[in-house]
Every structure is written in C-alpha cells, then in structure tokens.
Design a protein around this motif. Structure first.
Motif, PDB file in Angstrom:
ATOM      1  N   GLY A 139       4.581 -11.562  -6.496  1.00  0.00           N
ATOM      2  CA  GLY A 139       5.102 -11.067  -7.771  1.00  0.00           C
ATOM      3  C   GLY A 139       4.287  -9.944  -8.393  1.00  0.00           C
ATOM      4  N   THR A 140       3.135  -9.610  -7.797  1.00  0.00           N
ATOM      5  CA  THR A 140       2.315  -8.506  -8.318  1.00  0.00           C
ATOM      6  C   THR A 140       3.059  -7.190  -8.119  1.00  0.00           C
ATOM      7  OG1 THR A 140       0.274  -9.691  -7.769  1.00  0.00           O
ATOM      8  CG2 THR A 140       0.093  -7.311  -8.148  1.00  0.00           C
ATOM      9  N   GLU A 141       3.102  -6.384  -9.179  1.00  0.00           N
ATOM     10  CA  GLU A 141       3.810  -5.108  -9.104  1.00  0.00           C
ATOM     11  C   GLU A 141       2.925  -4.025  -8.499  1.00  0.00           C
ATOM     12  OE1 GLU A 141       5.913  -1.928 -12.113  1.00  0.00           O
ATOM     13  OE2 GLU A 141       6.287  -4.062 -12.462  1.00  0.00           O
ATOM     14  N   GLY A 142       3.544  -3.169  -7.703  1.00  0.00           N
ATOM     15  CA  GLY A 142       2.844  -2.053  -7.086  1.00  0.00           C
ATOM     16  C   GLY A 142       3.729  -0.828  -7.054  1.00  0.00           C
ATOM     17  N   GLU A 143       3.197   0.255  -6.493  1.00  0.00           N
ATOM     18  CA  GLU A 143       3.931   1.515  -6.390  1.00  0.00           C
ATOM     19  C   GLU A 143       3.752   2.086  -4.992  1.00  0.00           C
ATOM     20  OE1 GLU A 143       3.854   5.977  -8.379  1.00  0.00           O
ATOM     21  OE2 GLU A 143       3.043   4.302  -9.497  1.00  0.00           O
ATOM     22  N   VAL A 144       4.846   2.547  -4.407  1.00  0.00           N
ATOM     23  CA  VAL A 144       4.798   3.119  -3.063  1.00  0.00           C
ATOM     24  C   VAL A 144       4.005   4.422  -3.098  1.00  0.00           C
ATOM     25  CG1 VAL A 144       6.150   4.086  -1.155  1.00  0.00           C
ATOM     26  CG2 VAL A 144       7.002   2.085  -2.392  1.00  0.00           C
ATOM     27  N   PHE A 145       3.002   4.483  -2.241  1.00  0.00           N
ATOM     28  CA  PHE A 145       2.155   5.657  -2.116  1.00  0.00           C
ATOM     29  C   PHE A 145       2.572   6.485  -0.900  1.00  0.00           C
ATOM     30  CE2 PHE A 145      -1.943   7.588  -0.781  1.00  0.00           C
ATOM     31  CZ  PHE A 145      -2.215   8.302  -1.929  1.00  0.00           C
ATOM     32  N   LYS A 146       3.019   5.789   0.163  1.00  0.00           N
ATOM     33  CA  LYS A 146       3.444   6.467   1.380  1.00  0.00           C
ATOM     34  C   LYS A 146       4.375   5.558   2.162  1.00  0.00           C
ATOM     35  CE  LYS A 146       1.698   8.720   5.525  1.00  0.00           C
ATOM     36  NZ  LYS A 146       0.516   9.089   6.309  1.00  0.00           N
ATOM     37  N   VAL A 147       5.411   6.138   2.774  1.00  0.00           N
ATOM     38  CA  VAL A 147       6.325   5.417   3.655  1.00  0.00           C
ATOM     39  C   VAL A 147       5.897   5.689   5.091  1.00  0.00           C
ATOM     40  CG1 VAL A 147       8.727   5.106   4.355  1.00  0.00           C
ATOM     41  CG2 VAL A 147       8.196   5.718   1.983  1.00  0.00           C
ATOM     42  N   ILE A 148       5.755   4.631   5.874  1.00  0.00           N
ATOM     43  CA  ILE A 148       5.347   4.763   7.276  1.00  0.00           C
ATOM     44  C   ILE A 148       6.520   4.328   8.137  1.00  0.00           C
ATOM     45  CG2 ILE A 148       3.704   4.050   9.036  1.00  0.00           C
ATOM     46  CD1 ILE A 148       1.844   3.328   6.609  1.00  0.00           C
ATOM     47  N   ARG A 149       7.165   5.293   8.759  1.00  0.00           N
ATOM     48  CA  ARG A 149       8.318   5.033   9.620  1.00  0.00           C
ATOM     49  C   ARG A 149       7.840   5.073  11.067  1.00  0.00           C
ATOM     50  NH1 ARG A 149      10.277   8.029   5.272  1.00  0.00           N
ATOM     51  NH2 ARG A 149      12.138   7.144   4.347  1.00  0.00           N
ATOM     52  N   ASP A 150       7.410   3.932  11.578  1.00  0.00           N
ATOM     53  CA  ASP A 150       6.882   3.837  12.935  1.00  0.00           C
ATOM     54  C   ASP A 150       7.884   3.073  13.792  1.00  0.00           C
ATOM     55  OD1 ASP A 150       5.186   4.022  15.096  1.00  0.00           O
ATOM     56  OD2 ASP A 150       3.977   2.297  14.485  1.00  0.00           O
ATOM     57  N   ASN A 151       8.634   3.826  14.607  1.00  0.00           N
ATOM     58  CA  ASN A 151       9.734   3.243  15.395  1.00  0.00           C
ATOM     59  C   ASN A 151      10.725   2.581  14.450  1.00  0.00           C
ATOM     60  OD1 ASN A 151       8.617   4.153  17.837  1.00  0.00           O
ATOM     61  ND2 ASN A 151       7.275   2.381  17.927  1.00  0.00           N
ATOM     62  N   GLU A 152      11.031   1.319  14.658  1.00  0.00           N
ATOM     63  CA  GLU A 152      11.997   0.646  13.778  1.00  0.00           C
ATOM     64  C   GLU A 152      11.314  -0.161  12.688  1.00  0.00           C
ATOM     65  OE1 GLU A 152      15.091  -1.406  15.859  1.00  0.00           O
ATOM     66  OE2 GLU A 152      15.233   0.172  17.350  1.00  0.00           O
ATOM     67  N   LEU A 153      10.001  -0.321  12.767  1.00  0.00           N
ATOM     68  CA  LEU A 153       9.252  -1.080  11.766  1.00  0.00           C
ATOM     69  C   LEU A 153       8.867  -0.163  10.613  1.00  0.00           C
ATOM     70  CD1 LEU A 153       7.858  -3.731  10.957  1.00  0.00           C
ATOM     71  CD2 LEU A 153       5.834  -2.901  12.160  1.00  0.00           C
ATOM     72  N   ILE A 154       9.333  -0.489   9.419  1.00  0.00           N
ATOM     73  CA  ILE A 154       9.006   0.296   8.231  1.00  0.00           C
ATOM     74  C   ILE A 154       7.883  -0.419   7.487  1.00  0.00           C
ATOM     75  CG2 ILE A 154       9.859   1.268   6.060  1.00  0.00           C
ATOM     76  CD1 ILE A 154      11.263   2.454   8.485  1.00  0.00           C
ATOM     77  N   GLN A 155       6.826   0.320   7.191  1.00  0.00           N
ATOM     78  CA  GLN A 155       5.724  -0.204   6.397  1.00  0.00           C
ATOM     79  C   GLN A 155       5.419   0.798   5.294  1.00  0.00           C
ATOM     80  OE1 GLN A 155       2.423  -2.110   8.307  1.00  0.00           O
ATOM     81  NE2 GLN A 155       3.452  -2.068  10.289  1.00  0.00           N
TER      82      GLN A 155
END
Length: 85
Positions: free
Chosen positions: A44-60
């Motif tokens: 439940g801790t709120e955060g903010e996306v700093f970077k999208v990592i599109r590595d193959n089909e796994l999104i981190q």
C-alpha cells in the motif's frame, strides 16, 4: 510545442512492449517490498515511476518510494488512484 523527455524514449530497434504504467505515474505496491529479508515498504506504500524497463515480455519499473528507488515487477504494482485509469 510537443516533446518527450529522454527517459521516455526507446531506440527504434527495440521492440515495443506495452506497459500498464508510464514515467511519473503514481502507484502503490500490492505486496510488502524488501531486500535481504527486511521489509522496506509495506503493502500500500505509494510510489512514483522513475523508469519503465521493457525487457522482452517482462515489464519492470524503477519506482521511487519515499526517496529510495527499487526495481519492481509490474505484477507487484497497482494504480495509486484507480479512478483515474
């Protein structure tokens, strides 16, 4: 004037994998997040996306939680304000 930030761009050679979140989106973790057995941020801790990592089909994402950045899989995140999605 229209433009993009450098961190929002990918190379034309890279495949496009759609992601649920984008740079600067607000979100919450759906599980406790930690390192080396220690919980750093509770579910439940709120955060903010700093970077999208599109590595193959796994999104981190690199997500900033209270000043600390963690790499988190998409499956462990949810919108902070679901009504806006």
């Amino acid at each position: 004037m229209v433009g993009c930030r450098l961190e929002e761009l990918i190379s034309a050679d890279e495949p496009w994998n759609p992601s649920r979140f984008e740079f600067r989106d607000k979100l919450v973790c759906t599980i406790d997040l930690g390192m080396q057995g220690k919980v750093l941020f509770a579910k439940g801790t709120e955060g903010e996306v700093f970077k999208v990592i599109r590595d193959n089909e796994l999104i981190q994402y690199h997500v900033a939680f209270q000043g600390r950045v963690l790499q988190v899989p998409e499956s462990a995140l949810a919108p902070a304000h679901p009504e806006s999605f």
